[in-house]
Design a protein around this motif. Structure first.
Motif, PDB file in Angstrom:
ATOM      1  N   ARG A 104      10.371   1.567   0.607  1.00 56.10           N
ATOM      2  CA  ARG A 104       9.285   1.043   1.450  1.00 56.10           C
ATOM      3  C   ARG A 104       7.910   1.485   0.943  1.00 56.10           C
ATOM      4  NH1 ARG A 104       8.727   1.974   6.996  1.00 56.10           N
ATOM      5  NH2 ARG A 104       8.747   4.165   6.462  1.00 56.10           N
ATOM      6  N   HIS A 105       7.856   2.079  -0.247  1.00 59.27           N
ATOM      7  CA  HIS A 105       6.620   2.593  -0.848  1.00 59.27           C
ATOM      8  C   HIS A 105       6.022   3.716  -0.001  1.00 59.27           C
ATOM      9  CE1 HIS A 105       6.846  -0.599  -3.753  1.00 59.27           C
ATOM     10  NE2 HIS A 105       6.958  -1.471  -2.772  1.00 59.27           N
ATOM     11  N   THR A 124       0.860  -1.169   0.000  1.00 64.61           N
ATOM     12  CA  THR A 124       0.000   0.000   0.000  1.00 64.61           C
ATOM     13  C   THR A 124       0.900   1.222   0.000  1.00 64.61           C
ATOM     14  OG1 THR A 124      -1.644  -1.139   1.349  1.00 64.61           O
ATOM     15  CG2 THR A 124      -1.780   1.234   1.297  1.00 64.61           C
ATOM     16  N   PRO A 125       0.898   2.024  -1.059  1.00 65.66           N
ATOM     17  CA  PRO A 125       1.697   3.250  -1.009  1.00 65.66           C
ATOM     18  C   PRO A 125       1.175   4.147   0.115  1.00 65.66           C
ATOM     19  CG  PRO A 125       0.912   2.846  -3.237  1.00 65.66           C
ATOM     20  CD  PRO A 125       0.211   1.888  -2.335  1.00 65.66           C
ATOM     21  N   HIS A 138       4.366  14.672  15.614  1.00 62.86           N
ATOM     22  CA  HIS A 138       4.785  13.288  15.363  1.00 62.86           C
ATOM     23  C   HIS A 138       4.604  12.973  13.881  1.00 62.86           C
ATOM     24  CE1 HIS A 138       4.754  12.335  19.707  1.00 62.86           C
ATOM     25  NE2 HIS A 138       3.759  13.209  19.738  1.00 62.86           N
ATOM     26  N   ARG A 139       5.520  12.165  13.335  1.00 67.10           N
ATOM     27  CA  ARG A 139       5.381  11.700  11.949  1.00 67.10           C
ATOM     28  C   ARG A 139       4.451  10.501  11.934  1.00 67.10           C
ATOM     29  NH1 ARG A 139       8.657  14.046   8.231  1.00 67.10           N
ATOM     30  NH2 ARG A 139      10.484  15.060   9.077  1.00 67.10           N
ATOM     31  N   GLU A 140       3.527  10.518  10.982  1.00 64.12           N
ATOM     32  CA  GLU A 140       2.605   9.403  10.789  1.00 64.12           C
ATOM     33  C   GLU A 140       2.659   8.965   9.332  1.00 64.12           C
ATOM     34  OE1 GLU A 140      -1.126  10.149  13.811  1.00 64.12           O
ATOM     35  OE2 GLU A 140      -1.399  10.558  11.692  1.00 64.12           O
ATOM     36  N   GLU A 141       2.281   7.719   9.102  1.00 67.44           N
ATOM     37  CA  GLU A 141       2.171   7.196   7.745  1.00 67.44           C
ATOM     38  C   GLU A 141       0.713   6.840   7.502  1.00 67.44           C
ATOM     39  OE1 GLU A 141       4.897   3.947   7.205  1.00 67.44           O
ATOM     40  OE2 GLU A 141       6.601   5.149   7.866  1.00 67.44           O
ATOM     41  N   ARG A 142       0.171   7.333   6.397  1.00 65.10           N
ATOM     42  CA  ARG A 142      -1.214   7.088   6.040  1.00 65.10           C
ATOM     43  C   ARG A 142      -1.294   6.528   4.628  1.00 65.10           C
ATOM     44  NH1 ARG A 142      -4.464  10.833   8.838  1.00 65.10           N
ATOM     45  NH2 ARG A 142      -5.097   9.950  10.769  1.00 65.10           N
ATOM     46  N   PRO A 143      -2.289   5.680   4.324  1.00 61.59           N
ATOM     47  CA  PRO A 143      -2.437   5.170   2.953  1.00 61.59           C
ATOM     48  C   PRO A 143      -2.689   6.307   1.960  1.00 61.59           C
ATOM     49  CG  PRO A 143      -3.809   3.924   4.472  1.00 61.59           C
ATOM     50  CD  PRO A 143      -3.277   5.106   5.228  1.00 61.59           C
ATOM     51  N   MET A 144      -1.946   6.285   0.873  1.00 63.04           N
ATOM     52  CA  MET A 144      -2.096   7.302  -0.160  1.00 63.04           C
ATOM     53  C   MET A 144      -3.383   7.070  -0.963  1.00 63.04           C
ATOM     54  SD  MET A 144       0.981   8.364  -2.592  1.00 63.04           S
ATOM     55  CE  MET A 144       0.865   9.633  -3.793  1.00 63.04           C
ATOM     56  N   PHE A 145      -3.733   5.809  -1.147  1.00 61.08           N
ATOM     57  CA  PHE A 145      -4.953   5.430  -1.862  1.00 61.08           C
ATOM     58  C   PHE A 145      -5.774   4.539  -0.926  1.00 61.08           C
ATOM     59  CE2 PHE A 145      -1.533   5.880  -4.969  1.00 61.08           C
ATOM     60  CZ  PHE A 145      -2.043   6.885  -5.771  1.00 61.08           C
ATOM     61  N   PRO A 146      -6.548   5.145  -0.011  1.00 59.99           N
ATOM     62  CA  PRO A 146      -7.327   4.329   0.933  1.00 59.99           C
ATOM     63  C   PRO A 146      -8.233   3.349   0.193  1.00 59.99           C
ATOM     64  CG  PRO A 146      -7.413   6.652   1.522  1.00 59.99           C
ATOM     65  CD  PRO A 146      -6.763   6.567   0.171  1.00 59.99           C
ATOM     66  N   TYR A 148      -7.107   0.568  -1.366  1.00 63.20           N
ATOM     67  CA  TYR A 148      -6.428  -0.094  -2.481  1.00 63.20           C
ATOM     68  C   TYR A 148      -5.096  -0.701  -2.042  1.00 63.20           C
ATOM     69  CZ  TYR A 148      -9.664   2.158  -5.684  1.00 63.20           C
ATOM     70  OH  TYR A 148     -10.792   2.570  -6.337  1.00 63.20           O
ATOM     71  N   LEU A 149      -4.794  -1.855  -2.610  1.00 64.54           N
ATOM     72  CA  LEU A 149      -3.478  -2.489  -2.530  1.00 64.54           C
ATOM     73  C   LEU A 149      -2.914  -2.515  -3.936  1.00 64.54           C
ATOM     74  CD1 LEU A 149      -3.809  -5.806  -0.480  1.00 64.54           C
ATOM     75  CD2 LEU A 149      -2.691  -3.717   0.211  1.00 64.54           C
TER      76      LEU A 149
END
Length: 170
Positions: free
Chosen positions: A108-109, A35-36, A49-57, A59-60
């Motif tokens: 790591r996409h 998942t990008p 704080h740094r967070e990582e979120r799905p770029m295309f919720p 979708y894989l």
């Protein structure tokens, strides 16, 4: 030639579905499943704080040259909703879409935070992946430190959120 395919999954279940796919589907068939994500800053407990979120919720992305076999395996993974296509065939991402994603994400996409500043009503991106994109910025939320970019993906124009730190406004 390895093709990239977009697969719909339940929104919020992208990571767990990716892990399940890697566990169930033969690695000879499925070269990669991911998942990008984009990096953003969020303030809580009085600190950023740094967070990582799905770029295309929802979708894989699969990298494979044997999508028909994955479609067969899909029955063993109820989390996979559908592989994007026309109904009769599965359509891989275009070369342009794959190149753009490969250019802005790391190994790591993950799409890192970009930095920039504002002059009048123009945004100048000074560093980060948004510098490479050339996409249209539709909206900036300086408080949340994100920007909504309009880009072509999955054969249509869509809005995508990315992290953007505005350093100053002139």
């Amino acid at each position: 030639m390895q093709n990239w395919y977009a697969v719909q999954v339940m929104t919020g279940k992208e990571d767990s579905t990716s892990v399940a796919c890697k566990r169930v589907i033969d690695p000879q068939i499925l070269k990669d499943c991911f998942t990008p994500k984009y990096e953003r800053m969020k303030r809580y407990h009085g600190q950023w704080h740094r967070e990582e979120r799905p770029m295309f919720p929802g979708y894989l992305f699969f990298i494979t040259d044997r999508i028909d076999e994955i479609h067969y395996e899909q029955k063993r993974l109820p989390q996979l909703t559908k592989i994007l296509g026309t109904g009769a065939e599965f359509i891989p991402l275009s070369e342009k879409e794959v190149e753009m994603l490969a250019k802005i994400e790391d190994e790591r996409h993950l799409v890192k935070m970009s930095e920039g500043y504002i002059v009048g009503d123009q945004v100048i991106i000074t560093s980060g992946p948004m510098q490479e994109m050339g996409g249209t910025i539709r909206k900036i939320d300086r408080h949340k430190r994100i920007a909504t970019i309009q880009m072509e993906m999955f054969g249509r124009v869509m809005d995508v959120v990315m992290g953007l730190e505005i350093i100053r406004k002139e």
